[in-house]
Design an enzyme around this catalytic site. Structure first.
Site, short mmCIF file in Angstrom:
data_model
loop_
_atom_site.label_atom_id
_atom_site.label_comp_id
_atom_site.label_asym_id
_atom_site.label_seq_id
_atom_site.Cartn_x
_atom_site.Cartn_y
_atom_site.Cartn_z
N HIS A 1 3.98 94.84 96.23
CA HIS A 1 3.04 95.15 94.93
C HIS A 1 3.40 94.79 94.38
O HIS A 1 4.46 94.36 93.57
CB HIS A 1 3.37 96.70 95.06
CG HIS A 1 2.06 97.38 93.99
ND1 HIS A 1 0.86 97.14 94.90
CD2 HIS A 1 2.01 98.15 92.75
CE1 HIS A 1 -0.02 98.49 93.39
NE2 HIS A 1 1.36 97.86 92.09
N ASP B 1 0.88 102.65 98.78
CA ASP B 1 2.20 102.46 97.93
C ASP B 1 2.62 103.36 97.45
O ASP B 1 3.35 104.04 96.31
CB ASP B 1 0.65 101.81 96.34
CG ASP B 1 0.18 100.96 96.68
OD1 ASP B 1 0.99 99.40 97.15
OD2 ASP B 1 -0.63 100.39 95.87
C1 GRF Z 1 0.37 89.67 95.94
O1 GRF Z 1 0.17 89.35 94.29
C2 GRF Z 1 0.72 91.23 96.82
O2 GRF Z 1 1.27 91.56 94.92
C3 GRF Z 1 -0.09 91.25 96.61
O3 GRF Z 1 -1.36 90.71 96.67
C4 GRF Z 1 -1.08 89.82 96.74
C5 GRF Z 1 -1.29 88.65 97.84
O4 GRF Z 1 -1.50 87.14 97.00
N1 GRF Z 1 -0.29 92.89 97.33
P1 GRF Z 1 -1.47 86.02 97.99
O5 GRF Z 1 -2.86 86.19 98.70
O6 GRF Z 1 -0.14 86.14 99.18
O7 GRF Z 1 -1.33 85.08 96.85
#
Ligand code: GRF
Length: 194
Positions: free
Chosen positions: A108, A149
């Site tokens: 998160h 979460d």
């Molecule tokens: C990340 O910021 C993660 O914290 C959230 O979703 C986003 C995914 O980004 N759960 P990516 O697709 O890995 O670039």
């Protein structure tokens, strides 16, 4: 002599897949684990191209398929040891959590328990952190339980906000932390398994 077998990771992702890419790269030559499968619910997601480029099997699923018991069977059939959520937007059904107790984790982009819960994803999180005039934000890697979460925290790292921080600059800082810490934390967790 006990023969150590590599653990098998499934990554669930719905978006760009930058975390998925870092995790795949981290485990490419690992003796500990392999990324065995990508599960994606969005046919236009960037993570699909990444899976193709990296030669990782990728399953695109509909909501109906995701909620069907056959999906859990597929994961067992694939001998998945750990499910890693990396930007996966659907809530994980209770039945799947019960089939993989302590074996589903999420990242998160804020310091839970603040700035979590339904609707708190993507840029909304960074907007909320800045609006609240927080001095720090960061990342939280946690087990997935039945609430968004909410599961036990495995790892957090924080970063200080600059005086003129904006949601975009904060997002870039957080992404760097994610890319650095998610693969390492997954590895440590897997090494703690029997
Ligand atoms: C990340 O910021 C993660 O914290 C959230 O979703 C986003 C995914 O980004 N759960 P990516 O697709 O890995 O670039």
């Amino acid at each position: 002599m006990k023969v150590e077998t590599k653990k098998r990771i499934a990554i669930f992702a719905s978006g760009a897949g930058s975390n998925a890419e870092k995790i795949i790269e981290h485990f490419k030559n690992s003796l500990t684990a392999d990324v065995a499968l990508i599960v994606c619910n969005n046919p236009r997601a960037g993570v699909i191209d990444i899976a193709q480029r990296k030669n990782i099997p990728c399953t695109i699923i509909s909501k109906k398929e995701f909620l069907h018991p056959d999906f859990t069977d597929l994961l067992h059939h694939q001998e998945i040891d750990l499910i890693v959520l990396a930007g996966f937007l659907w809530k994980i059904p209770d039945a799947l959590i019960q089939h993989f107790p302590g074996r589903i984790i999420n990242i998160h982009p804020a310091l839970l328990p603040k700035f979590g819960g339904k609707g708190m994803y993507g840029m909304a999180v960074h907007h909320a952190v800045i609006a609240a005039k927080e001095k720090y934000s960061g990342i939280t890697i946690h087990f997935v339980d039945e609430e968004y979460d909410h599961g036990n925290i495995i790892f957090q790292e924080r970063v200080e906000l600059a005086n003129d921080e904006n949601p975009e600059s904060l997002a870039a800082k957080i992404r760097q932390l994610e890319h650095h810490w998610y693969p390492k934390t997954i590895e440590q967790l897997i090494e703690s398994y029997e």
